[in-house]
Design an enzyme around this catalytic site. Sequence first.
Site, mmCIF file in Angstrom:
data_model
loop_
_atom_site.group_PDB
_atom_site.id
_atom_site.type_symbol
_atom_site.label_atom_id
_atom_site.label_comp_id
_atom_site.label_asym_id
_atom_site.label_seq_id
_atom_site.Cartn_x
_atom_site.Cartn_y
_atom_site.Cartn_z
ATOM 1 N N HIS A 54 0.855 -1.196 0.000
ATOM 2 C CA HIS A 54 0.000 0.000 0.000
ATOM 3 C C HIS A 54 0.893 1.248 0.000
ATOM 4 O O HIS A 54 1.934 1.273 0.649
ATOM 5 C CB HIS A 54 -0.932 -0.004 1.211
ATOM 6 C CG HIS A 54 -1.947 1.087 1.129
ATOM 7 N ND1 HIS A 54 -1.656 2.375 1.506
ATOM 8 C CD2 HIS A 54 -3.216 1.099 0.658
ATOM 9 C CE1 HIS A 54 -2.728 3.127 1.282
ATOM 10 N NE2 HIS A 54 -3.687 2.381 0.768
ATOM 11 N N GLU B 210 -3.847 1.542 -7.622
ATOM 12 C CA GLU B 210 -4.116 2.686 -6.743
ATOM 13 C C GLU B 210 -3.175 3.836 -7.091
ATOM 14 O O GLU B 210 -2.100 3.956 -6.490
ATOM 15 C CB GLU B 210 -3.900 2.287 -5.278
ATOM 16 C CG GLU B 210 -4.863 1.246 -4.773
ATOM 17 C CD GLU B 210 -5.222 1.500 -3.319
ATOM 18 O OE1 GLU B 210 -6.416 1.551 -3.015
ATOM 19 O OE2 GLU B 210 -4.307 1.680 -2.496
HETATM 20 P P1 PGA Z 1 -9.340 6.136 -0.174
HETATM 21 O O1 PGA Z 1 -8.156 5.108 0.120
HETATM 22 O O2 PGA Z 1 -10.523 5.324 -0.606
HETATM 23 O O3 PGA Z 1 -9.549 6.852 1.123
HETATM 24 O O4 PGA Z 1 -8.861 7.036 -1.272
HETATM 25 C C1 PGA Z 1 -7.932 4.011 -0.708
HETATM 26 C C2 PGA Z 1 -6.739 3.242 -0.215
HETATM 27 O O5 PGA Z 1 -5.823 3.859 0.359
HETATM 28 O O6 PGA Z 1 -6.656 2.021 -0.357
#
Ligand code: PGA
Length: 251
Positions: free
Chosen positions: A94, A167
Amino acid sequence: MLALNWKMNPTSVSEVEKLMQAMKVALAQIRTGDVVVFPPAMYIDLIIRIKESEQIYLELGVQDVAVAEKGAYTSQISANMAAGLGLQYALVGHSETHQYLGVTDASVGQKVAQVLQAGMNPMICIGYQEDKSSQEIDYDMLKTQLQEALEPSKELITNQDICIAYEPVWAIGTGVTPTPEMIETVIIYLKRTVQGILGAKTAENIRFLYGGSVNSGNIEEFNALPELDGFLIGGASLKPEELPKLAQVVV
Ligand code: PGA
């Protein structure tokens, strides 16, 4: 698939209990393992107890694992420890672990191997870059991240549920998202790249998710994308009023 990353929230046991009650209501129709929650590890035992007593159908995961099985790694959690508690998933790579805990593309590969060896399913995040402002899609970077994450584990993959979450770092927690077309284009690229690394047969079973500012207002539009298999959601997953709409994705 709905993956809910609580990050370092909520901050008290009573808030965890409240959020679990909201989950119970939102997930009342769900009987599959397609909802995974990644809570802070401190709450996992409590959540397992609530989940069992209230019969809430969700899987649990850890937010990170160590690169080694055991030893002098103060503050860290090994994949085997998580597997021993019955957890099914581990989030790996992450962006906040890159940013605050010094996780590198190479250590993501080691962590994925640990997760697979422990018999758990890795959810691998792709899309971290130091420059959080650039929205340009850096395909070479995405390819390198996939290679580093998967190459060391080629021989370890059998029938695990491997998930890859795209992401883009600039979309996390900002309220800004890529367009659906951008997401679709990147997912197609990631799929093709994974096929090249693992072979078409193994790649076929991998699920591709999108994460970054997904909420009840935009999830439907993204969910219409044929290449996407689900979402990794942070902020919105902590808001009880958001959960019923998010859960529609897996009903
Ligand atoms: P968010 O975070 O939905 O708050 O943008 C997503 C993540 O960090 O996995």
